[in-house]
Design an enzyme around this catalytic site. Sequence first.
Site, PDB file in Angstrom:
ATOM      1  N   ASP A  92       0.842  -1.212   0.000  1.00 21.44           N
ATOM      2  CA  ASP A  92       0.000   0.000   0.000  1.00 21.44           C
ATOM      3  C   ASP A  92       0.873   1.256   0.000  1.00 21.44           C
ATOM      4  O   ASP A  92       0.368   2.375  -0.096  1.00 21.44           O
ATOM      5  CB  ASP A  92      -1.001  -0.010   1.155  1.00 21.44           C
ATOM      6  CG  ASP A  92      -0.339   0.084   2.520  1.00 21.44           C
ATOM      7  OD1 ASP A  92       0.901  -0.015   2.600  1.00 21.44           O
ATOM      8  OD2 ASP A  92      -1.068   0.265   3.520  1.00 21.44           O
ATOM      9  N   SER A  93       2.194   1.079   0.075  1.00 18.86           N
ATOM     10  CA  SER A  93       3.131   2.205  -0.095  1.00 18.86           C
ATOM     11  C   SER A  93       2.905   2.869  -1.453  1.00 18.86           C
ATOM     12  O   SER A  93       3.358   3.987  -1.682  1.00 18.86           O
ATOM     13  CB  SER A  93       4.579   1.726   0.030  1.00 18.86           C
ATOM     14  OG  SER A  93       4.802   0.586  -0.765  1.00 18.86           O
TER      15      SER A  93
ATOM     16  N   ASP B  27      -1.055  -6.216  -0.406  1.00 13.57           N
ATOM     17  CA  ASP B  27      -1.348  -5.586   0.878  1.00 13.57           C
ATOM     18  C   ASP B  27      -2.847  -5.344   1.040  1.00 13.57           C
ATOM     19  O   ASP B  27      -3.523  -4.949   0.091  1.00 13.57           O
ATOM     20  CB  ASP B  27      -0.656  -4.202   0.908  1.00 13.57           C
ATOM     21  CG  ASP B  27       0.153  -3.977   2.155  1.00 13.57           C
ATOM     22  OD1 ASP B  27       0.100  -4.814   3.071  1.00 13.57           O
ATOM     23  OD2 ASP B  27       0.878  -2.958   2.205  1.00 13.57           O
TER      24      ASP B  27
ATOM     25  N   LYS C 146      -1.119  -9.484   2.802  1.00 11.50           N
ATOM     26  CA  LYS C 146      -0.427  -9.021   4.009  1.00 11.50           C
ATOM     27  C   LYS C 146      -1.334  -8.071   4.767  1.00 11.50           C
ATOM     28  O   LYS C 146      -2.005  -7.238   4.161  1.00 11.50           O
ATOM     29  CB  LYS C 146       0.888  -8.305   3.657  1.00 11.50           C
ATOM     30  CG  LYS C 146       1.628  -7.793   4.897  1.00 11.50           C
ATOM     31  CD  LYS C 146       3.018  -7.286   4.610  1.00 11.50           C
ATOM     32  CE  LYS C 146       3.064  -5.874   4.120  1.00 11.50           C
ATOM     33  NZ  LYS C 146       2.410  -4.876   4.999  1.00 11.50           N
TER      34      LYS C 146
ATOM     35  N   GLU D 228      -1.395  -5.447   8.319  1.00 11.91           N
ATOM     36  CA  GLU D 228      -0.590  -4.790   9.351  1.00 11.91           C
ATOM     37  C   GLU D 228      -1.166  -5.141  10.713  1.00 11.91           C
ATOM     38  O   GLU D 228      -2.382  -5.141  10.900  1.00 11.91           O
ATOM     39  CB  GLU D 228      -0.573  -3.277   9.130  1.00 11.91           C
ATOM     40  CG  GLU D 228       0.324  -2.899   7.977  1.00 11.91           C
ATOM     41  CD  GLU D 228       0.581  -1.402   7.865  1.00 11.91           C
ATOM     42  OE1 GLU D 228       0.320  -0.657   8.819  1.00 11.91           O
ATOM     43  OE2 GLU D 228       1.060  -0.998   6.796  1.00 11.91           O
TER      44      GLU D 228
ATOM     45  N   GLU E 297       9.115  -3.970  10.586  1.00 12.04           N
ATOM     46  CA  GLU E 297       9.512  -2.687  10.001  1.00 12.04           C
ATOM     47  C   GLU E 297      10.100  -1.743  11.043  1.00 12.04           C
ATOM     48  O   GLU E 297       9.501  -1.494  12.093  1.00 12.04           O
ATOM     49  CB  GLU E 297       8.304  -2.024   9.304  1.00 12.04           C
ATOM     50  CG  GLU E 297       8.676  -0.694   8.670  1.00 12.04           C
ATOM     51  CD  GLU E 297       7.670  -0.164   7.669  1.00 12.04           C
ATOM     52  OE1 GLU E 297       6.682  -0.852   7.365  1.00 12.04           O
ATOM     53  OE2 GLU E 297       7.897   0.968   7.193  1.00 12.04           O
TER      54      GLU E 297
HETATM   55  O1  KIV Z   1       3.513  -1.128   1.699  1.00 16.96           O
HETATM   56  C1  KIV Z   1       4.699  -1.440   1.801  1.00 16.96           C
HETATM   57  O2  KIV Z   1       5.530  -1.165   0.925  1.00 16.96           O
HETATM   58  C2  KIV Z   1       5.122  -2.155   3.000  1.00 16.96           C
HETATM   59  C3  KIV Z   1       6.582  -2.415   3.164  1.00 16.96           C
HETATM   60  C4  KIV Z   1       7.210  -1.233   3.778  1.00 16.96           C
HETATM   61  C5  KIV Z   1       6.837  -3.643   3.921  1.00 16.96           C
HETATM   62  O3  KIV Z   1       4.314  -2.521   3.790  1.00 16.96           O
END
Ligand code: KIV
Length: 284
Positions: A44-45, A83, A112, A114, A181
């Site tokens: 989600d970055s 994510d 994934k 969080e 992280e």
């Molecule tokens: O969204 C992302 O890129 C992340 C990484 C920093 C692990 O969660």
Amino acid sequence: MREITPKKIIERKGKEKITMVTAYDYPSAMLADKAGMDIVFVGDSLGMVVYGEQNTLNVSMEQMVFHTRAVAKAVKRALVLADMPFGSYEVSVEEGVRNAIRLIQAGADAVKIEGGHDHRELVRKLVRMGIPVMGHTGLTPQRYLRLGGYRLMGENEEEIEEILRDARALEKAGAFAVVLEFTLADVAKLVTEEISIPTIGIGSGPWVDGQVLVWHDLLGIYENVPPFVKKYADIGGMIRLALENYREDVKEGKFPGKGHYWEFLDKDDFRKKAQRALEMLEKD
Ligand code: KIV
């Protein structure tokens, strides 16, 4: 089925380091896969590095599905991880399940989330349904508001306990790996020793089972990157130089040059054809 499976990722623990990189579109995912990455991750970055947001809180399920589909089309070998964005799994387990299914249907091999302990029920349910899950603890950017910004985690007993609790809960719920992280390296080492599933670090030092970095950071697309990033290239500088050269060439009439366009070799022939075309145009 792609060659790298969650089972293979688990088997790497203590034997071979796991490599993971983010990718958000077809060409970057193709290159990451061809470079031999184990996990290609639609993080989600993307809200920040692709859409220019200040944090990841506004990323939608639609965006994640859209980008996951493009990445999944490109990846033949690596595990494709997607994510779950903020707001897609916190309200209820049912909603989390529904959204995880959307990412799997878009082509992801795993999702994934969080956090860990707070979402153990969701993780258990997804795993039972056959959806592999990676957890994420330490700095969890979706909790940016509570944390008061992006900062190093694990400096006191409370934070170390929370990170360990998350990691243990994820392991117990059946997650196949955990991202750690921006934690102090000693904390990441302790977690790595305490759990049987692999830990994948970002900004958390070398004593983990694998590493993940954000595409734009490691390739140097932007000048400013988090302090823990190693820039492996200056692609941003290369792109800018190429664009400046292109701009100058156009301004100075150097592009297009010979080889980049086609012309009549016989100019008389062309004049005759052009004359006839103009006459035909007049008649119409
Ligand atoms: O969204 C992302 O890129 C992340 C990484 C920093 C692990 O969660």
